[in-house]
Design an enzyme around this catalytic site. Structure first.
Site, PDB file in Angstrom:
ATOM      1  NE  ARG A  99      -3.406   0.188   2.661  1.00 44.18           N
ATOM      2  CZ  ARG A  99      -3.337   0.916   3.781  1.00 44.18           C
ATOM      3  NH1 ARG A  99      -2.680   0.459   4.826  1.00 44.18           N
ATOM      4  NH2 ARG A  99      -3.940   2.076   3.847  1.00 44.18           N
ATOM      5  CB  SER A 100       0.284   4.628  -1.335  1.00 44.72           C
ATOM      6  OG  SER A 100       0.954   5.856  -1.375  1.00 44.72           O
ATOM      7  CG  LEU A 128       2.546 -10.603   2.853  1.00 44.67           C
ATOM      8  CD1 LEU A 128       1.894  -9.666   3.859  1.00 44.67           C
ATOM      9  CD2 LEU A 128       2.221 -10.208   1.423  1.00 44.67           C
ATOM     10  CD  GLU A 129       8.254 -12.585  -0.988  1.00 47.51           C
ATOM     11  OE1 GLU A 129       7.887 -11.494  -1.476  1.00 47.51           O
ATOM     12  OE2 GLU A 129       7.857 -13.672  -1.421  1.00 47.51           O
TER      13      GLU A 129
END
Length: 186
Positions: A99-100, A128-129
């Protein structure tokens, strides 16, 4: 073609896309689905050398983040998982990205494995890395919104079977070099 919020909601309503264990439609964004951090992380054990052509397991420490979270230091890398598991038809693949807001503090949520293409045979979570590339200590907490999943419709259905390497993937899963080596030799 990337699916819009309208199409994603239609596909969820008709069961073409399924999301477990619970899902709030408020997490459907204009061009994707907001994903949240699962309940555990894997911290690599220091001092290991990884040979991608080896069958040797890579050692990680499994840590629950349900009660206390985990503080990721600048430069530190861990494996996490999405809270959500999802399943899509054979003509849709996912693309996971950060996400930004998360990117603006320097937290990367995947290294290079952004395409999610094995979720048509069963619902799977996404590993997720997580790497803290910023100057801040970042607290990782269970169910924090970290990622976005965009969905792309393919020109035709995927013909190959899903890779066995991560079949049944739920939670944070370490690299499986044994099955990777076998699949590369085929």
């Amino acid at each position: 073609m990337i699916l819009s919020d309208k199409t994603i909601k239609e596909y969820i309503a008709t069961g073409k896309i399924t999301i477990f264990p619970e899902f709030d439609l408020a997490n459907v964004r204009p061009a994707g689905i907001r994903l949240h951090l699962g309940d555990e992380i894997l911290i690599p054990i220091d001092g290991q050398t990884v040979d991608l052509d080896s069958n040797k397991d890579i050692k990680f420490e499994r840590v629950s983040i349900i009660n206390n979270g985990f503080t990721l230091k600048p430069g530190q890398f861990v494996l996490g998982t999405t809270f959500e598991r999802f399943q899509v038809p054979r003509n849709i693949v996912g693309h996971v990205d950060g996400r930004s807001t998360v990117a603006r503090i320097g937290l990367a949520i995947h290294c290079t494995s952004g395409i999610i293409d094995g979720n048509f045979e069963e619902a799977r979570s996404i590993v997720l890395e997580l790497k803290n590339q910023g100057p801040f200590d970042v607290v990782l907490r269970h169910k924090t919104a970290l990622a976005m999943l965009s969905l792309t419709q393919l020109s035709s259905e995927i013909q190959q079977a899903a890779q066995e390497q991560y079949k049944g993937q739920q939670g944070a899963v370490a690299p499986n070099l044994q099955l990777q080596k076998n699949s590369l030799m085929r």
